[in-house]
Design a protein around this motif. Sequence first.
Motif, short mmCIF file in Angstrom:
data_model
loop_
_atom_site.label_atom_id
_atom_site.label_comp_id
_atom_site.label_asym_id
_atom_site.label_seq_id
_atom_site.Cartn_x
_atom_site.Cartn_y
_atom_site.Cartn_z
N LYS A 17 -4.57 -2.37 -6.76
CA LYS A 17 -5.59 -1.48 -6.18
C LYS A 17 -6.99 -2.07 -6.36
CE LYS A 17 -2.97 2.80 -6.50
NZ LYS A 17 -2.84 4.11 -7.14
N HIS A 18 -7.24 -2.68 -7.49
CA HIS A 18 -8.54 -3.31 -7.73
C HIS A 18 -8.74 -4.51 -6.80
CE1 HIS A 18 -11.94 -5.22 -9.66
NE2 HIS A 18 -11.21 -6.33 -9.73
N LYS A 32 -7.31 -5.13 -3.91
CA LYS A 32 -7.47 -4.65 -2.53
C LYS A 32 -8.88 -4.12 -2.30
CE LYS A 32 -5.71 -1.49 0.90
NZ LYS A 32 -6.43 -0.28 1.06
N LYS A 33 -9.35 -3.28 -3.20
CA LYS A 33 -10.65 -2.64 -3.04
C LYS A 33 -11.81 -3.62 -3.19
CE LYS A 33 -13.63 0.64 -5.42
NZ LYS A 33 -13.79 1.34 -6.68
N PRO A 62 -8.37 1.39 -9.71
CA PRO A 62 -9.52 0.73 -9.09
C PRO A 62 -10.19 -0.33 -9.98
CG PRO A 62 -9.60 3.07 -8.63
CD PRO A 62 -8.49 2.86 -9.63
N GLU A 101 0.83 -1.20 0.00
CA GLU A 101 0.00 0.00 0.00
C GLU A 101 0.87 1.26 0.00
OE1 GLU A 101 -4.03 1.76 1.96
OE2 GLU A 101 -3.04 0.11 2.97
#
Length: 173
Positions: free
Chosen positions: A102-103, A105-106, A97, A68
């Motif tokens: 990042k995708h 994780k989200k 995202p 992160e």
Amino acid sequence: MVTQAFAKNGEFMKGKIANGELVRLNPARAAKVALATAVAASALAIPAASPANAQSSKPRGVAVSSVEETCKHHGRYYIVRQYFRGPRRFTLRCGTPTWGWKHIKKGHGWSRGMDSTIGNAIANGTPITFGFSIFTNQCPPRERFRTIIGTPGGQNDVLTAYNVTSLASASKC
């Protein structure tokens, strides 16, 4: 002094930089240096393709706890993980995202377990269209985990990875 390679008029030369000037090596020495450099470079560039390597594809890259922080300071194309299937390399980039780390994780959650499962799916999973899956060892087998490969960053990049919760199964027994 640093030994370096130079291309001049299509001719490959070896030399040392000493006090800001190129000192050309004699031809016999240049050939030895070129051979040693080529052997060292090929050993670094080509991972050994042994059954042990193919079966134990441990993720390589930034520590899980700092992914992160790393992605906060780097762009979407920055590689945070490398996974291997034999000699083939697959990468996980910071992404956006809609793809990459990042995708994941989200949308699906990120942890050491997710990282490890992605590595296992790529190294040992069943190839599927656009990725690799892990199936249960039962009859009929059920898909447990799926990775999708291919992003705007590269063909061998992890787009997403997630646990499969539907009851869809593979071919009948």
